[in-house]
Design a protein around this motif. Structure first.
Motif, PDB file in Angstrom:
ATOM      1  N   PHE A  37      24.968  30.079 -24.803  1.00  0.00           N
ATOM      2  CA  PHE A  37      26.129  29.385 -24.255  1.00  0.00           C
ATOM      3  C   PHE A  37      25.931  29.029 -22.789  1.00  0.00           C
ATOM      4  CE2 PHE A  37      30.019  29.215 -26.913  1.00  0.00           C
ATOM      5  CZ  PHE A  37      29.460  29.626 -28.098  1.00  0.00           C
ATOM      6  N   ALA A  99      27.464  37.797 -23.987  1.00  0.00           N
ATOM      7  CA  ALA A  99      26.656  38.007 -22.789  1.00  0.00           C
ATOM      8  C   ALA A  99      26.187  36.676 -22.208  1.00  0.00           C
ATOM      9  CB  ALA A  99      25.458  38.899 -23.114  1.00  0.00           C
ATOM     10  N   ILE A 101      27.720  33.898 -22.442  1.00  0.00           N
ATOM     11  CA  ILE A 101      28.901  33.307 -21.798  1.00  0.00           C
ATOM     12  C   ILE A 101      29.048  33.894 -20.408  1.00  0.00           C
ATOM     13  CG2 ILE A 101      31.408  33.091 -21.864  1.00  0.00           C
ATOM     14  CD1 ILE A 101      31.315  33.017 -24.823  1.00  0.00           C
ATOM     15  N   GLY A 102      28.829  35.215 -20.307  1.00  0.00           N
ATOM     16  CA  GLY A 102      28.883  35.844 -18.994  1.00  0.00           C
ATOM     17  C   GLY A 102      27.865  35.230 -18.047  1.00  0.00           C
ATOM     18  N   VAL A 103      26.661  35.031 -18.542  1.00  0.00           N
ATOM     19  CA  VAL A 103      25.614  34.421 -17.704  1.00  0.00           C
ATOM     20  C   VAL A 103      26.045  33.032 -17.253  1.00  0.00           C
ATOM     21  CG1 VAL A 103      23.286  33.489 -17.730  1.00  0.00           C
ATOM     22  CG2 VAL A 103      23.717  35.718 -18.710  1.00  0.00           C
ATOM     23  N   PHE A 105      28.941  31.944 -16.685  1.00  0.00           N
ATOM     24  CA  PHE A 105      29.907  32.035 -15.605  1.00  0.00           C
ATOM     25  C   PHE A 105      29.273  32.473 -14.302  1.00  0.00           C
ATOM     26  CE2 PHE A 105      34.027  30.784 -16.578  1.00  0.00           C
ATOM     27  CZ  PHE A 105      34.194  30.916 -17.938  1.00  0.00           C
ATOM     28  N   ILE A 106      28.300  33.378 -14.404  1.00  0.00           N
ATOM     29  CA  ILE A 106      27.627  33.805 -13.182  1.00  0.00           C
ATOM     30  C   ILE A 106      26.942  32.607 -12.536  1.00  0.00           C
ATOM     31  CG2 ILE A 106      25.800  35.264 -12.244  1.00  0.00           C
ATOM     32  CD1 ILE A 106      26.388  37.266 -14.424  1.00  0.00           C
ATOM     33  N   LYS A 108      27.646  29.365 -12.996  1.00  0.00           N
ATOM     34  CA  LYS A 108      28.609  28.376 -12.525  1.00  0.00           C
ATOM     35  C   LYS A 108      29.266  28.833 -11.229  1.00  0.00           C
ATOM     36  CE  LYS A 108      31.664  27.046 -15.596  1.00  0.00           C
ATOM     37  NZ  LYS A 108      32.929  26.552 -16.198  1.00  0.00           N
ATOM     38  N   GLY A 109      29.710  30.093 -11.232  1.00  0.00           N
ATOM     39  CA  GLY A 109      30.356  30.624 -10.042  1.00  0.00           C
ATOM     40  C   GLY A 109      29.404  30.672  -8.868  1.00  0.00           C
ATOM     41  N   GLY A 110      28.150  31.044  -9.148  1.00  0.00           N
ATOM     42  CA  GLY A 110      27.163  31.103  -8.085  1.00  0.00           C
ATOM     43  C   GLY A 110      26.980  29.754  -7.428  1.00  0.00           C
ATOM     44  N   ARG A 112      29.060  27.336  -7.450  1.00  0.00           N
ATOM     45  CA  ARG A 112      30.295  26.969  -6.764  1.00  0.00           C
ATOM     46  C   ARG A 112      30.415  27.686  -5.426  1.00  0.00           C
ATOM     47  NH1 ARG A 112      34.884  24.857  -9.395  1.00  0.00           N
ATOM     48  NH2 ARG A 112      34.260  25.691 -11.421  1.00  0.00           N
ATOM     49  N   LEU A 113      29.984  28.947  -5.407  1.00  0.00           N
ATOM     50  CA  LEU A 113      30.033  29.702  -4.160  1.00  0.00           C
ATOM     51  C   LEU A 113      29.158  29.059  -3.100  1.00  0.00           C
ATOM     52  CD1 LEU A 113      29.850  33.517  -4.989  1.00  0.00           C
ATOM     53  CD2 LEU A 113      31.549  32.355  -3.609  1.00  0.00           C
ATOM     54  N   GLU A 217      31.258  21.887 -12.926  1.00  0.00           N
ATOM     55  CA  GLU A 217      31.764  21.802 -14.289  1.00  0.00           C
ATOM     56  C   GLU A 217      30.861  21.002 -15.219  1.00  0.00           C
ATOM     57  OE1 GLU A 217      34.375  23.350 -15.442  1.00  0.00           O
ATOM     58  OE2 GLU A 217      34.862  24.211 -13.491  1.00  0.00           O
ATOM     59  N   ILE A 220      29.971  21.377 -19.105  1.00  0.00           N
ATOM     60  CA  ILE A 220      30.850  21.057 -20.230  1.00  0.00           C
ATOM     61  C   ILE A 220      30.134  20.254 -21.303  1.00  0.00           C
ATOM     62  CG2 ILE A 220      31.760  18.859 -19.383  1.00  0.00           C
ATOM     63  CD1 ILE A 220      33.796  21.717 -20.822  1.00  0.00           C
TER      64      ILE A 220
END
Lengths: 296, 333
Positions: A37, A99, A101-103, A105-106, A108-110, A112-113, A217, A220
């Motif tokens: 994912f 897991a 999915i968690g990656v 987000f890490i 994407k967030g990274g 974005r940060l 994003e 997507i």
């Protein structure tokens, strides 16, 4: 008729991108039985590293930026495989997918940060011109995408069919135990599958250039990749994944041209529902669906 | 004794908490309902549905729009919103459950993102990205004007639903779902209509999500399309994973804990994404059954080490070296 052909050709542009992503996901699934994912985020990462390498203070020329982007994607994927998927080797598929999915987000967030949420405009790889091809108008960017996409897929075919490494990977996909017994370093094959598919995703991200904006994003596009896989029956079948991707691109464009541009974004989902309802194995699936982890 | 004090505490809570914490308590109640619902489909029924946030958002927006456009009172719009989410859940379940497994995950994921996209694009109906403010719920002349009154509203709805879930999971339905989860083949051989029970679980979880959404609309009073987003799905997933899949109580306090966490990092979307991602990975890898069993395993392992090797490894005097009967399972003794 020309209108139809025009739509088909333009649809192939997106289609090649979907194909690259879908083949990547299919590769990982074939080798490790995991649906990744985080593939959309690898795509996004490839785009970010390449274009920011070229545009920011680094001012890298095209090729080094490309190399950096592919390397970053491959390393990230290999790390994800090693740190997240390897410990979960015996776990139920649901856990591993969560897991990934968690990656995603890490990642994407990274991004974005570091670079913020504001979409950045791409700089086109070269000036966009249009070319007349037998009565149809194609942009040079579109031609590059189609040629690169098809070329890469072709290279991949050659790799899997004719190189030793490719055959080792196929062996691992077909029968992990036998591969181990034959002396194949199966864990390295896993890492390779992830790294290779990350490279495909990153190339897709780089190619999508002036077509969209650079934003966290971007991942997507994963929905389109899933739709491509389901349509083409690509889970056991890389060729199916590629065809599914092209088909999706074309159908999307036809919807946009004949029905409504607004509904274009709904096409992947509608197609997923239709295909799952009518012919779940997809166009080229070999009925493996019912024996694999895709079905409970 | 304990349940009574607990109940007393819960009832008096709004009067002792500062307004901000009261708001968080309300949110926790709402999320608890949603988490319990997700637990029914994921924990008890073992189906990997990623659409929970979509039903939650659908329930919320339906409730809000019924109140705004048709002037329906909350005690009508809330159930109506829940029912809408449930019906849509049934419509999604019937084709999707034929395959289950990862296909279900992908299909529900696509559905979830599509709902978010629709909420975002249909600006005429939902005000799109600007968000939708909701008027305060009212019962006749009494308007729920304060967070305190909203707390009691949320408390009544939440407790009813959580109790119901507890009952259902302990009943025949619950046991059947667990049987189907553990082995659909075995269940089928015992005469269980596997498809029907899966649909029941799916629809039930959509109902809970819809109620939670409707509650959110009436308590938080502001809706936005990202309620259907993947981040929200991840938040719900975390709640049931941390609390432990297959445990109603676990889902409840997983929700409470995560509501706190989510509020702390609320303003930084990037931070939310990274934190949720890291938490998700850590828990799935190290404590897939939730904190309870995870801690128990860790403590158990610690105890085993102390028992078999005394306290020497930690540099402490050997006080645990009591003579024990020879136990062949002890290994090198």
């Amino acid at each position: 008729m020309t209108f139809f052909l025009q739509l088909v050709v333009s649809g192939l542009i997106n289609g090649c991108l979907y194909a690259l992503l879908a083949v990547g996901i299919a590769m990982i699934f074939k080798a490790t039985q995991i649906v990744n994912f985080a593939q959309g985020e690898l795509f996004m990462l490839g785009a970010y590293v390449h274009f920011l390498g070229m545009l920011t203070a680094l001012r890298l020329p095209f090729l080094p930026a490309l190399a950096l982007s592919l390397a970053a994607a491959a390393v990230t994927a290999a790390l994800a495989e090693r740190l997240v998927c390897r410990p979960l080797l015996g776990a139920p598929i649901v856990s591993v997918v969560i897991a990934t999915i968690g990656v995603s987000f890490i990642l994407k967030g990274g991004v974005r940060l570091v670079w913020g949420s504001v979409p950045l405009p791409f700089r086109p790889l070269f000036e966009t011109r249009t070319v007349m091809l037998g009565g149809l108008v194609v942009s040079t960017q579109g031609l590059v995408i189609i040629c690169t996409g098809l070329g890469l897929l072709g290279l991949l075919y050659v790799f899997f069919q004719f190189t030793k490494l490719g055959k080792m990977m196929r062996a691992t996909s077909e029968n992990r135990t036998a591969a181990v017994l034959m002396g194949i370093n199966v864990k390295r094959m896993f890492s390779l599958a992830w790294a290779l598919s990350a490279v495909l995703a990153a190339v897709g991200g780089i190619l999508i250039g002036p077509l969209v904006q650079l934003e966290p994003e971007m991942g997507i596009i994963l929905i389109a990749a899933f739709a491509a896989l389901i349509i083409g029956g690509g889970f056991g079948n890389l060729a199916g994944a590629a065809v599914g991707g092209m088909l999706l691109g074309v159908v999307e464009n036809l919807v946009s041209g004949y029905i409504s541009t607004a509904l274009q974004s709904l096409t992947p989902f509608v197609l997923i529902v239709v295909v799952l309802a009518i012919r779940p194995t997809g166009l080229f699936g070999r009925g493996e669906v019912y024996r694999s982890h895709l079905v409970s | 004794m304990l349940p009574v004090t607990g109940a007393g505490l819960v009832l008096l809570l709004p009067h002792v908490l500062a307004p901000y914490w009261l708001f968080i308590a309300n949110l926790a109640l709402i999320y608890a309902v949603a988490a319990v619902g997700l637990n029914i489909i994921l924990g008890f029924s073992g189906q990997f549905s990623l659409a929970h946030a979509a039903f939650y958002a659908l329930g919320a927006y339906t409730t809000a729009l019924l109140t705004i456009k048709l002037g329906a009172p909350f005690w009508l719009s809330l159930p109506a919103g829940a029912v809408t989410a449930t019906v849509i859940g049934a419509l999604v379940a019937i084709p999707a459950l034929r395959l289950g497994g990862l296909f279900l995950a992908m299909a529900t994921f696509a559905f979830n993102q599509t709902v978010e996209w629709i909420l975002l694009q249909w600006v005429g109906l939902t005000s799109g990205p600007d968000g939708l403010p909701v008027p305060r719920p009212a019962l006749g002349a009494f308007v729920f004007a304060s967070d305190v009154s909203l707390y009691y509203l949320a408390l009544v709805v939440a407790s009813a639903l959580i109790l119901a879930a507890s009952r259902i999971t302990r009943s025949r339905i619950g046991r059947t779902l667990i049987a189907v989860r553990d082995s659909s083949v075995a269940a089928r051989s015992l005469g269980v209509d596997v498809e029907r029970y899966r649909i029941v679980a799916f629809v039930l979880s959509a109902f809970y999500a819809g109620v939670a959404g409707g509650l959110y609309a009436n308590v938080v009073l502001f809706l936005f399309p990202a309620m259907s987003g993947l981040l929200q799905v991840t938040l719900f997933l975390l709640m049931v994973i941390i609390g432990g899949l297959g445990s109603v109580a676990g889902a409840v306090w997983g929700a409470v804990v995560l509501t706190g966490v989510s509020e702390v990092i609320r303003s930084f979307k990037a931070l939310q994404e990274v934190v949720y991602g890291v938490l998700l990975v850590l828990f799935i890898v190290f404590m897939p059954h939730g904190i309870g069993p995870g801690l128990r395993t860790a403590v158990g392992r610690l105890r085993e080490r102390v028992r078999s090797r005394g306290l020497e490894p930690w540099g402490l005097p050997v006080t645990a070296g009591k003579p024990r009967p020879e136990d062949p399972a002890d290994g090198q003794r």
